[in-house]
Scaffold this active site. Structure first.
Site, PDB file in Angstrom:
ATOM      1  N   GLU A  57       0.883  -1.172   0.000  1.00  7.73           N
ATOM      2  CA  GLU A  57       0.000   0.000   0.000  1.00  7.73           C
ATOM      3  C   GLU A  57       0.913   1.211   0.000  1.00  7.73           C
ATOM      4  OE1 GLU A  57      -3.093  -0.094  -0.572  1.00  7.73           O
ATOM      5  OE2 GLU A  57      -3.212  -2.274  -0.453  1.00  7.73           O
TER       6      GLU A  57
ATOM      7  N   CYS B 180      -1.572   8.708   4.316  1.00  4.13           N
ATOM      8  CA  CYS B 180      -1.615   8.394   2.889  1.00  4.13           C
ATOM      9  C   CYS B 180      -2.941   8.852   2.306  1.00  4.13           C
ATOM     10  CB  CYS B 180      -1.442   6.901   2.689  1.00  4.13           C
ATOM     11  SG  CYS B 180      -2.521   5.961   3.756  1.00  4.13           S
TER      12      CYS B 180
HETATM   13  P1  NAD Z   1       8.965   5.044   3.261  1.00  5.85           P
HETATM   14  O1  NAD Z   1       8.699   4.433   1.939  1.00  5.85           O
HETATM   15  O2  NAD Z   1      10.055   6.054   3.345  1.00  5.85           O
HETATM   16  O3  NAD Z   1       9.320   3.924   4.334  1.00  5.85           O
HETATM   17  C1  NAD Z   1       8.533   2.765   4.529  1.00  5.85           C
HETATM   18  C2  NAD Z   1       9.407   1.683   5.131  1.00  5.85           C
HETATM   19  O4  NAD Z   1      10.392   1.293   4.171  1.00  5.85           O
HETATM   20  C3  NAD Z   1      10.186   2.155   6.362  1.00  5.85           C
HETATM   21  O5  NAD Z   1      10.283   1.092   7.281  1.00  5.85           O
HETATM   22  C4  NAD Z   1      11.547   2.499   5.793  1.00  5.85           C
HETATM   23  O6  NAD Z   1      12.583   2.433   6.732  1.00  5.85           O
HETATM   24  C5  NAD Z   1      11.700   1.447   4.715  1.00  5.85           C
HETATM   25  N1  NAD Z   1      12.621   1.832   3.642  1.00  5.85           N
HETATM   26  C6  NAD Z   1      12.884   3.073   3.179  1.00  5.85           C
HETATM   27  N2  NAD Z   1      13.770   3.005   2.171  1.00  5.85           N
HETATM   28  C7  NAD Z   1      14.064   1.698   1.984  1.00  5.85           C
HETATM   29  C8  NAD Z   1      14.905   0.985   1.088  1.00  5.85           C
HETATM   30  N3  NAD Z   1      15.628   1.602   0.169  1.00  5.85           N
HETATM   31  N4  NAD Z   1      14.944  -0.361   1.200  1.00  5.85           N
HETATM   32  C9  NAD Z   1      14.198  -1.014   2.105  1.00  5.85           C
HETATM   33  N5  NAD Z   1      13.395  -0.380   2.984  1.00  5.85           N
HETATM   34  C10 NAD Z   1      13.328   0.950   2.927  1.00  5.85           C
HETATM   35  O7  NAD Z   1       7.575   5.651   3.791  1.00  5.85           O
HETATM   36  P2  NAD Z   1       7.294   6.498   5.101  1.00  5.85           P
HETATM   37  O8  NAD Z   1       7.930   7.848   4.972  1.00  5.85           O
HETATM   38  O9  NAD Z   1       7.565   5.717   6.338  1.00  5.85           O
HETATM   39  O10 NAD Z   1       5.709   6.657   4.993  1.00  5.85           O
HETATM   40  C11 NAD Z   1       5.130   7.590   4.154  1.00  5.85           C
HETATM   41  C12 NAD Z   1       4.675   6.974   2.850  1.00  5.85           C
HETATM   42  O11 NAD Z   1       3.850   5.853   3.128  1.00  5.85           O
HETATM   43  C13 NAD Z   1       3.805   7.908   2.019  1.00  5.85           C
HETATM   44  O12 NAD Z   1       4.148   7.788   0.666  1.00  5.85           O
HETATM   45  C14 NAD Z   1       2.398   7.398   2.278  1.00  5.85           C
HETATM   46  O13 NAD Z   1       1.461   7.711   1.257  1.00  5.85           O
HETATM   47  C15 NAD Z   1       2.635   5.938   2.402  1.00  5.85           C
HETATM   48  N6  NAD Z   1       1.566   5.280   3.151  1.00  5.85           N
HETATM   49  C16 NAD Z   1       0.645   4.566   2.450  1.00  5.85           C
HETATM   50  C17 NAD Z   1      -0.401   3.958   3.119  1.00  5.85           C
HETATM   51  C18 NAD Z   1      -1.446   3.178   2.372  1.00  5.85           C
HETATM   52  O14 NAD Z   1      -2.197   2.441   3.003  1.00  5.85           O
HETATM   53  N7  NAD Z   1      -1.539   3.301   1.060  1.00  5.85           N
HETATM   54  C19 NAD Z   1      -0.495   4.073   4.508  1.00  5.85           C
HETATM   55  C20 NAD Z   1       0.481   4.792   5.181  1.00  5.85           C
HETATM   56  C21 NAD Z   1       1.517   5.388   4.492  1.00  5.85           C
END
Ligand code: NAD
Length: 542
Positions: free
Chosen positions: A293, A327
């Protein structure tokens, strides 16, 4: 051994406490906040049931008061990821063989611990660690987390009960096996409840999990892990592994037994992980299940028949609660030209009255954005809009990181419906509005549908039923969750299964059987009670 067929107790949504003046909950919350501020914690990875200290640490600080240390967290890396995979695989056999009722009982117990014994500590950890107001922490960390853990076992029971047709002499069964290997759960910072759901949904279905939490939500996420342990989760079933996402992902995605990814976060990171899985595809034992998501560019569409008070409430709550870091948060707004300047003036005045500050001052509606990277990433969009011939700052726009990472709730007005902040996910308290010509509604609908690569949430505010019907049809593909006369945020487990399509993810609807089905692989078993004893068919008779 119990041969009876268990039936899950019914699930109900956890009631949302108000924390209004004079309530017992408010006093307990204030006490928990004081305690969390007075006692810094030292936490670390929990692998195979053992919490470890690596010596590589990260300071956990308040986003809304960054001088304030909440504790330190020991981080894992590649070696700890290897250990977590081993611990998960070692736990796999026994956990997969544990009757589903027993697995369900662990998580139903955890739900009660969240809603009861640990409610205020979890609230305090979420409020202070992620800068959420009491209401935002309550609906997320307590209510939604408990709801996931209460409803998913009921959905799980429904899945196991779903069986194919049989006849008198033939019995057909579907066995819903857990995946062959381990699942990697990667959670975002913005919802403690998503961190609760991502590892537990696959674990409930009999899988073992390596869970990497976001580095900006470690306190609340660690507390969840401790709650699962207290609820009786056997060691190794879920392994909590804070650390760098890329360092941890490397051994995970290279492992033969990598069986699935349960991800919530940005589209960019999800796409990079899908590619990583694709690059390693030939080395896996089975095709991994990839569930993600991701981002959104969520809209509020005001029909000319909209009630203006309903519209303003949906806009303020939909765009600015939790500083727009949902999100599902509204980030583009479509206003009919017939509403005129008065409506925008009223909206601007309301936005200007939003109280913002530290979340333990319970009079605030907004706190800070999550960290300096988020703050620094958001400010240039506001600065560019200030100087753009196509845009102007109608409300807010002030950014100040001296005490905490504060960005005022901001409204950008644009004359270009494809202006950059109408298209790009900013993930902060920044809403962009565009006034559409309500003499051509079809063109306005097309604009809403075609402006962003995402399709997560949207809201239609309207009183005219014909207009609602037309908009629902026009936005059928524009959002995974569509709201009528409500804000586009705040999905409740069991009532609005959540997830988006297009660039917003695989739409596997968290908090529903659709999601749980991704964590099993079905085996069809046919048993013949009357097996034939002659291989020849009657038509072959001469
Ligand atoms: P993010 O993508 O930066 O991080 C998500 C997870 O991935 C974290 O645990 C992070 O440490 C990890 N991560 C980051 N870079 C990585 C890499 N290169 N390799 C492996 N893991 C990595 O997202 P965020 O800042 O924590 O959250 C915000 C984002 O999440 C927004 O884009 C938001 O829209 C989305 N979001 C979506 C939903 C949904 O249900 N659609 C819900 C909540 C948040």
């Amino acid at each position: 051994m119990n041969d009876s067929r268990g039936r899950m107790p019914p699930a109900h949504n956890e009631p949302v406490a108000s924390y209004a003046q004079g309530t017992a909950g408010r006093a307990a919350l204030i006490k928990a906040l004081d305690e969390a501020l007075a006692h810094q914690v030292e936490i670390g990875p929990i692998i195979g049931g053992r919490e470890i200290r690596t010596g590589r640490t990260l300071q956990m600080r308040r986003p809304d008061d960054h001088a304030r240390l909440l504790g330190i967290c020991h981080l894992g890396g590649g070696a700890e990821a290897g250990a977590a995979i081993e611990a998960a695989l070692a736990a796999r056999h026994d956990w997969a063989a544990t009757p589903w009722e027993e697995r369900a009982a662990v998580f139903r117990r955890a739900a009660e611990l969240i809603a009861g014994k640990y409610r205020y500590w979890l609230l305090a950890a979420t409020m202070l660690g992620q800068s959420k107001t009491p209401h935002q922490a309550e609906i997320d960390a307590v209510c939604e987390s408990a709801d996931f853990l209460r409803f998913n076992p009921v959905f799980m029971e429904g899945i196991y009960a779903d069986q194919p047709l049989s006849t008198q002499d033939e019995w057909n069964r579907l066995s819903y096996r857990p995946l062959e290997g381990f699942v990697f759960a990667l959670s975002p910072f913005n919802f403690t409840s998503i961190a609760a759901n991502l590892p537990t949904a696959p674990a409930m279905m009999g899988n073992v999990v390596v869970w990497k939490p976001a580095s900006t939500a470690l306190y609340s996420n660690w507390l969840l892990m401790k709650i699962y342990e207290e609820a009786g989760l056997p060691p190794g079933v879920i392994n909590f592994l804070p650390g760098s996402g890329s360092a941890i992902s490397e051994p995970i995605f290279a492992h033969r037994d990598f069986a699935g990814l349960h991800f919530t976060g940005s589209t960019k990171v999800f796409n990079s992980l899908w590619k990583l899985a694709a690059d390693n595809l030939s080395s896996y034992r089975a095709y991994p299940r990839i569930v993600g998501e991701t981002g959104g560019k969520d809209f509020i569409f005001l029909d000319p028949s909209a009630d203006k008070k309903v519209a303003i409430t949906a806009i303020l709550r939909g765009a600015y609660e939790y500083q727009g870091q949902k999100c599902s948060a509204a980030s583009r707004l479509y206003i009919p030209s017939s509403f005129g300047r008065d409506f925008i003036d009223e909206l601007v005045a309301e936005i200007g009255s939003i109280p913002m500050g530290r979340v333990d001052n319970l009079t605030n509606f907004c706190g800070a954005v999550i960290d300096e990277t988020a703050f620094d990433g958001m400010k240039p969009w506001i600065d560019r809009a200030r100087h753009s011939p196509e845009a102007s700052i109608l409300a807010g726009g002030v950014c100040d990181k001296s005490m905490g990472y504060f960005i005022q709730p901001t409204l950008i007005g644009t004359t270009n419906p494809r202006y950059e902040t109408m298209e790009t996910e900013l993930f902060g308290p920044i809403l962009t509005s565009y006034v559409y010509d309500d003499k051509d509604m079809e063109a306005a609908y097309r604009l809403v549908d075609g402006t962003s690569p995402y399709a997560l949430t949207g809201a239609i505010i309207a009183n005219d039923r014909h207009a609602i019907v037309k908009a629902l049809s026009a936005f059928r593909g524009s959002a995974g969750n569509l709201y009528v006369n409500d804000k586009p945020t705040g999905a409740v487990v069991g009532r609005q299964p959540f997830g988006g399509a297009r660039g917003s993810g695989t739409n596997d609807k968290a908090g529903s059987p659709l999601n749980l089905l991704r964590w099993v692989s079905a085996q069809a078993i046919k048993e013949n009670f009357n097996p034939p004893e002659d291989w020849r068919y009657p038509f072959m008779a001469p």
